[in-house]
Design a protein around this motif. Structure first.
Motif, PDB file in Angstrom:
ATOM      1  N   SER A  43      46.933 110.565  40.800  1.00  0.00           N
ATOM      2  CA  SER A  43      47.932 109.511  41.028  1.00  0.00           C
ATOM      3  C   SER A  43      49.080 109.628  40.039  1.00  0.00           C
ATOM      4  O   SER A  43      48.882 110.029  38.883  1.00  0.00           O
ATOM      5  CB  SER A  43      47.310 108.123  40.845  1.00  0.00           C
ATOM      6  N   GLU A  45      52.614 107.449  38.496  1.00  0.00           N
ATOM      7  CA  GLU A  45      53.158 106.099  38.319  1.00  0.00           C
ATOM      8  C   GLU A  45      54.186 106.170  37.210  1.00  0.00           C
ATOM      9  O   GLU A  45      54.035 106.960  36.272  1.00  0.00           O
ATOM     10  CB  GLU A  45      51.992 105.168  37.924  1.00  0.00           C
ATOM     11  N   LYS A  46      55.205 105.357  37.273  1.00  0.00           N
ATOM     12  CA  LYS A  46      56.176 105.238  36.179  1.00  0.00           C
ATOM     13  C   LYS A  46      56.723 106.599  35.759  1.00  0.00           C
ATOM     14  O   LYS A  46      56.723 106.941  34.573  1.00  0.00           O
ATOM     15  CB  LYS A  46      55.547 104.530  34.972  1.00  0.00           C
ATOM     16  N   GLN A  47      57.111 107.424  36.694  1.00  0.00           N
ATOM     17  CA  GLN A  47      57.735 108.721  36.398  1.00  0.00           C
ATOM     18  C   GLN A  47      56.797 109.712  35.722  1.00  0.00           C
ATOM     19  O   GLN A  47      57.260 110.611  35.023  1.00  0.00           O
ATOM     20  CB  GLN A  47      58.960 108.521  35.468  1.00  0.00           C
ATOM     21  N   ASP A  48      55.496 109.527  35.863  1.00  0.00           N
ATOM     22  CA  ASP A  48      54.561 110.404  35.150  1.00  0.00           C
ATOM     23  C   ASP A  48      53.240 110.448  35.932  1.00  0.00           C
ATOM     24  O   ASP A  48      53.017 109.640  36.841  1.00  0.00           O
ATOM     25  CB  ASP A  48      54.317 109.835  33.741  1.00  0.00           C
ATOM     26  N   PHE A  49      52.350 111.352  35.528  1.00  0.00           N
ATOM     27  CA  PHE A  49      50.998 111.315  36.076  1.00  0.00           C
ATOM     28  C   PHE A  49      50.266 110.142  35.435  1.00  0.00           C
ATOM     29  O   PHE A  49      50.457 109.844  34.257  1.00  0.00           O
ATOM     30  CB  PHE A  49      50.286 112.639  35.796  1.00  0.00           C
ATOM     31  N   LEU A 150      63.821 107.774  40.806  1.00  0.00           N
ATOM     32  CA  LEU A 150      62.828 107.054  40.006  1.00  0.00           C
ATOM     33  C   LEU A 150      61.522 106.977  40.796  1.00  0.00           C
ATOM     34  O   LEU A 150      61.468 106.346  41.849  1.00  0.00           O
ATOM     35  CB  LEU A 150      63.322 105.639  39.684  1.00  0.00           C
ATOM     36  N   LEU A 151      60.497 107.620  40.260  1.00  0.00           N
ATOM     37  CA  LEU A 151      59.200 107.645  40.947  1.00  0.00           C
ATOM     38  C   LEU A 151      58.385 106.422  40.533  1.00  0.00           C
ATOM     39  O   LEU A 151      58.036 106.263  39.363  1.00  0.00           O
ATOM     40  CB  LEU A 151      58.445 108.925  40.572  1.00  0.00           C
ATOM     41  N   ASN A 152      58.092 105.575  41.488  1.00  0.00           N
ATOM     42  CA  ASN A 152      57.292 104.388  41.194  1.00  0.00           C
ATOM     43  C   ASN A 152      55.798 104.684  41.359  1.00  0.00           C
ATOM     44  O   ASN A 152      54.990 104.372  40.491  1.00  0.00           O
ATOM     45  CB  ASN A 152      57.706 103.241  42.111  1.00  0.00           C
ATOM     46  N   MET A 185      56.420 106.820  46.564  1.00  0.00           N
ATOM     47  CA  MET A 185      57.226 105.605  46.666  1.00  0.00           C
ATOM     48  C   MET A 185      58.209 105.629  45.494  1.00  0.00           C
ATOM     49  O   MET A 185      57.798 105.850  44.356  1.00  0.00           O
ATOM     50  CB  MET A 185      56.326 104.376  46.570  1.00  0.00           C
ATOM     51  N   MET A 187      62.734 105.087  44.216  1.00  0.00           N
ATOM     52  CA  MET A 187      64.096 104.610  44.462  1.00  0.00           C
ATOM     53  C   MET A 187      65.028 105.492  43.626  1.00  0.00           C
ATOM     54  O   MET A 187      64.570 106.410  42.937  1.00  0.00           O
ATOM     55  CB  MET A 187      64.224 103.143  44.066  1.00  0.00           C
ATOM     56  N   PHE A 197      63.776 100.672  47.454  1.00  0.00           N
ATOM     57  CA  PHE A 197      62.717 101.672  47.365  1.00  0.00           C
ATOM     58  C   PHE A 197      62.343 102.141  48.766  1.00  0.00           C
ATOM     59  O   PHE A 197      62.589 101.477  49.762  1.00  0.00           O
ATOM     60  CB  PHE A 197      61.510 101.171  46.564  1.00  0.00           C
TER      61      PHE A 197
END
Lengths: 462, 466
Positions: A43, A45-49, A150-152, A185, A187, A197
């Protein structure tokens, strides 16, 4: 069945014991749905693994019927004590319940020889952890290669499962499958400009060219969102609006599906009645069918939740209503044969659901349609995504045109925000339908849709 | 035989890294009656243990349905392998989690035992009565449906740094839907209520008969209702619609994981984002509104929940945190980490989200509205990273010269949450949590509640254009 043999045997043993226990307790009919599944997921999240996880387990559900009295239980344990509890509880529930004349389980049918068995791929099942990580990294690096993106959330998941349906009338269906699914997901932001998004999800059941598909999806998703950074105002009008394949899926197919559901017909909630079959109900350009046998869809299935074999089903052909989708409950109520559309899982009673709806395209390419249409209009909205409501009774729809594109004099000029659209699906797919594009696109591995142009839509701009 | 708490503690004590173990057993019962027929009664059990570890600056997670020491040890080993594996790919390693007073003991919310003891037959009888009353309310009702669901949650959360909490709670919800028809014209309506507690608390505000009556009457009244004209209008939002606004349009944008991804609330702590009349909270328990559908005493990281003030008189004062995000922001965790099932990892989720009441009565607010709409009965909604929201409403009533007049068919309202809340000029003293039957979706579902007072704002209604 390959390497899930042990799990299949476990499912069959438990299901047989459960059927026996239910019949022994005095029930006339019984049905078991049992599933084994395993999955590993990476998974983001927040621009990172963010997390790596594994999951494995069983789930089993029992339905019993006696003189129309129905009971259902489910558990995620196959222990003897828990199976005993399930049989006793389902019987107790059936005794509390009241007779329902439509409660029934189907008789066995053979899966057609023409049904493609594409669900299992040994190469995907044996895929190494380093390869899984490599593809997760490609997904991440591709989508974040533009710093404005921006990766959510995101995920890449690999899984395998074995599904069993057995009933006391002799149904015994088993299917094992592999899958890889990926979703994103996110934006975009550029200075003070922030886009809406967006998200997508895809599934594949074969390892072949999987890495290429993942990268291609990530590029398309990233670029579409980045293009939404050019923003401008919309205006209110009533008239012609174009809908992307995704918006067609979210508004029109989502709206139609509740009216093509046999249970809605049986329960007097639908727009159409049984006697409307073979009548013209929509514009003659509309051809809609349900396709259960495409392996690259989430809805791929050779048999349904009740063990009835699936088959392609024509729903509307040239505007004429051909069929409703039925499970055994709706089929009993409407006195027609089931169509293999029982949806649900081992933890639920059956309901009616579709596998993969496919709306056929028209004759003109989208590029030609939009060029000619926008040149003739001062303002034109192309709805890209839809965030809103489709009234399942009236067919009225109302919501926000997410990532809507504003066209002026033949040019796509910018993306609009806070722009609302409203209309009615029956009007739009009837007299309001102007054109369907020649090409269709697969939306989120679920439905095939063309672009659609319609008149009479209300647009409320900012 | 060892208790779940003892077993989990044994595994936590042996683990070489930070470890969080969560035993979760969920029992669900559902009853549904439609058009006079019992459509379903079902009972389901799902139980197991989820294990999350923090190793080499990364999270690993694995689960097992077996509550035995060998199964737990095997799952721990898998979780550690997962964490080590993703650590090599992670750009920013997760640091030390903040120290916080973790929950220890037994936490049982009221109503659990009573609801369990109540016979299923009684619940079926009530659902039958609700459906029957709605169906027979008018000859124009051609379909009626009533359903009830109850969830019993038993959890034990143990962490290697000191949490050891056993919690129990019961959530229930009841729905009534009707479809009316007159000369080919159709309309539908629904009412739903959801609470944490016993059977009786479901009907604290409206009796089961009232729920059926209101639903049937609304679907019949909507048959003749016209479509609403689209445009920007003055509207009074009901408590349930305010709840949607608080949850969807504000709540999600202040979840710290979403903030870190770049939501519109990023870098806005300390800034004015709403009218000074607006104070917004997210809380595990709401002192003035017991039995909220999102009630929670301890979150799934073992952190006690609290009343978290998000907006204080128009100023953004806090985000919603788990332990990881709290460490990044240098604040205390707010008890917002929640997982849906044992095999789900905890995410930052809301609980009961609401705007605090004001001083005016709803009658006064309507009377002082020259031209506008009263928006009520939510049909669901969504919001965006930008704060742009969309809510469906089933009941929209025109206000003319301070009086309620024409009923319109359902409509959609939309706007940018901060801008809309900045226009708030009247807040009622009447307050209600009214979304307890709702589920929030964020990869996993979560049982939440939301509400507030009546609030007057300016926003866009999506309707017909001439």
């Amino acid at each position: 069945m390959n390497t899930l043999k042990k799990q299949r045997t476990q499912l069959e043993t438990s299901a047989s014991e459960l059927l026996k226990a239910a019949l022994k307790s005095g029930m006339q009919q019984a049905e078991v749905v049992a599933v084994y599944s395993q999955a590993s997921k990476i998974s983001m999240e927040k621009q990172d693994f963010q997390l790596a996880s594994t999951d494995e387990g069983y789930s089993i559900g029992l339905r019993v019927i006696h003189d129309g009295h129905q009971g259902f239980t489910s558990h995620n344990s196959l222990s003897a004590a828990d199976l005993k509890w399930m049989a006793a509880k389902a019987t107790e529930i059936a005794r509390i319940s009241e007779p329902n004349p439509y409660a029934s389980i189907p008789k066995p049918q053979r899966i057609p020889d023409t049904a493609p068995t594409l669900g299992w791929d040994e190469a995907l099942f044996q895929l190494s952890m380093p390869t899984q990580k490599e593809w997760a990294l490609k997904l991440y690096q591709t989508v974040t290669s533009d710093k404005r993106f921006l990766l959510n959330e995101g995920a890449l998941q690999f899984g395998a499962d074995c599904v069993l349906v057995m009933n006391s009338l002799g149904i015994h269906q088993v299917h094992a499958g592999t899958s890889a699914s990926w979703s994103l997901m996110g934006m975009a932001r550029d200075g003070n400009i922030l886009t809406s998004f967006d998200y997508f999800s895809r599934i594949a059941r074969q390892a072949r060219r999987l890495g290429d598909k993942i990268v291609a999806d990530a590029i398309a998703f990233r670029d579409e969102i980045i293009s939404d950074l050019v923003q401008g105002p919309s205006q209110s009008y009533r008239g012609v609006v174009a809908f992307s394949p995704r918006a067609v899926s979210e508004i029109f197919l989502s709206g139609l599906s509740s009216h093509l559901n046999g249970r809605s017909v049986l329960e007097n909630q639908g727009h159409w009645k049984l006697q409307d079959i073979e009548k013209t109900v929509l514009n003659q350009k509309i051809r809609l069918e349900d396709q259960p046998w495409y392996a690259d869809r989430f809805g791929y299935a050779l048999f349904d939740r009740e063990g009835t074999p699936t088959r392609p089903l024509s729903l509307i052909d040239q505007g004429v209503l051909r069929n409703f989708a039925l499970d055994s409950y709706a089929a009993a109520g409407l006195k027609r044969p089931t169509t293999g559309h029982a949806a649900g899982s081992s933890t639920t009673l059956p309901s009616v659901g579709f596998h993969s709806l496919s709306l056929a395209g028209g004759e003109t390419p989208w590029k030609t349609i939009i060029r000619d249409l926008s040149a003739a209009k001062e303002n034109l909205l192309v709805v890209n995504r839809f965030s809103g409501q489709v009234d399942s009774t009236t067919g009225d729809f109302s919501g926000v045109a997410k990532g809507g594109h504003w066209w002026q004099h033949g040019e796509r000029v910018y993306t609009v925000n806070e722009t609302l659209i409203s209309g009615n699906i029956f009007d739009t797919l009837g007299s309001g339908l102007v054109e369907l594009s020649q090409e269709t696109l697969l939306v989120n591995s679920s439905e095939d849709c063309p672009y659609l142009v319609a008149d009479g839509i209300s647009v409320t701009g900012r | 035989m060892k208790s779940p708490q003892e077993l989990l503690q044994m595994v936590a004590d042996k683990s070489p890294c930070f470890t969080e173990l969560r035993y979760h057993s969920r029992e669900t019962q559902t009853v549904q009656v439609q058009n006079g027929l019992v459509k379903q009664i079902k009972s389901s059990v799902l139980s197991g243990v989820g294990i999350r570890v923090l190793i080499d600056g990364a999270w690993g997670f694995a689960s097992t349905s077996l509550l035995t020491l060998p199964a737990l040890e095997a799952a721990l080993k898998q979780a550690i392998e997962c964490g080590k594996s993703i650590s090599q790919m992670k750009r920013a390693k997760v640091g030390k989690l903040p120290e916080v007073k973790l929950a220890r003991g037994v936490f049982q919310l009221p109503g659990y035992e009573e609801l369990r003891a109540m016979p299923l037959e009684k619940k079926l009888h009530a659902v039958r009565e609700a459906e029957s009353k709605a169906r027979k309310a008018s000859i124009q009702i051609q379909s009626a449906n009533s359903s009830y669901q109850e969830i019993f949650e038993d959890k034990v959360t143990v962490t290697s740094d000191g949490a050891s909490a056993a919690s129990k709670l019961a959530r229930s919800e009841l729905r009534v839907n009707t479809v009316a028809e007159d000369h080919g014209q159709m309309s539908s309506a629904h009412q739903a209520v959801g609470r944490t507690g016993n059977w009786e608390c479901l009907f604290n505000e409206r009796s089961i008969d009232e729920l059926s009556d209101i639903t049937a009457k609304l679907s019949v009244d909507l048959l003749k209702a016209p479509h609403i004209p689209g445009g920007k209008h003055t509207v009074i939002l009901s408590p349930s619609i305010v709840g949607l606004l608080a949850h969807e349009a504000i709540g999600h944008t202040v979840e710290a994981d979403f903030v870190l991804s770049g939501s519109v609330a990023k870098d806005k702590i300390g800034q004015s984002i709403a009218s000074p009349l607006i104070t917004l909270c997210d809380s595990g328990l709401v002192p003035t509104a017991p039995h909220g559908g999102g009630d929670l005493e301890v979150d799934d990281e073992g952190v006690p929940t609290q009343v978290t003030k998000v907006i204080d008189q128009g100023i953004l004062v806090s985000y919603l945190h788990n332990r990881e995000s709290a460490a990044l922001f240098g604040v205390a965790p707010t008890g917002n980490a929640r997982a849906w099932l044992y095999h789900d990892e905890p995410l930052i989720r809301m609980r009961n989200t609401y705007i605090e009441p004001g001083n005016q009565s709803i009658e006064e607010i309507i009377a002082s509205t020259e031209n506008g709409y009263l928006i009520d009965v939510p049909l669901g909604g969504q919001a965006d990273a930008t704060g742009e929201f969309m809510f469906g409403a089933q009941k929209v009533t025109k206000i003319e010269n301070g009086k309620l007049t024409t009923l319109y068919r359902g409509a959609t309202i939309s706007g940018q949450a901060f801008e809309v809340l900045s226009t708030a000029d009247a807040v009622s003293k009447e307050f209600q949590l009214d979304l307890g039957s709702g589920y929030c979706g964020k990869g996993q579902p979560a049982k939440v509640d939301a509400g507030g007072p009546y609030i007057r704002v300016k926003t866009t209604i999506g309707g017909v254009q001439s």
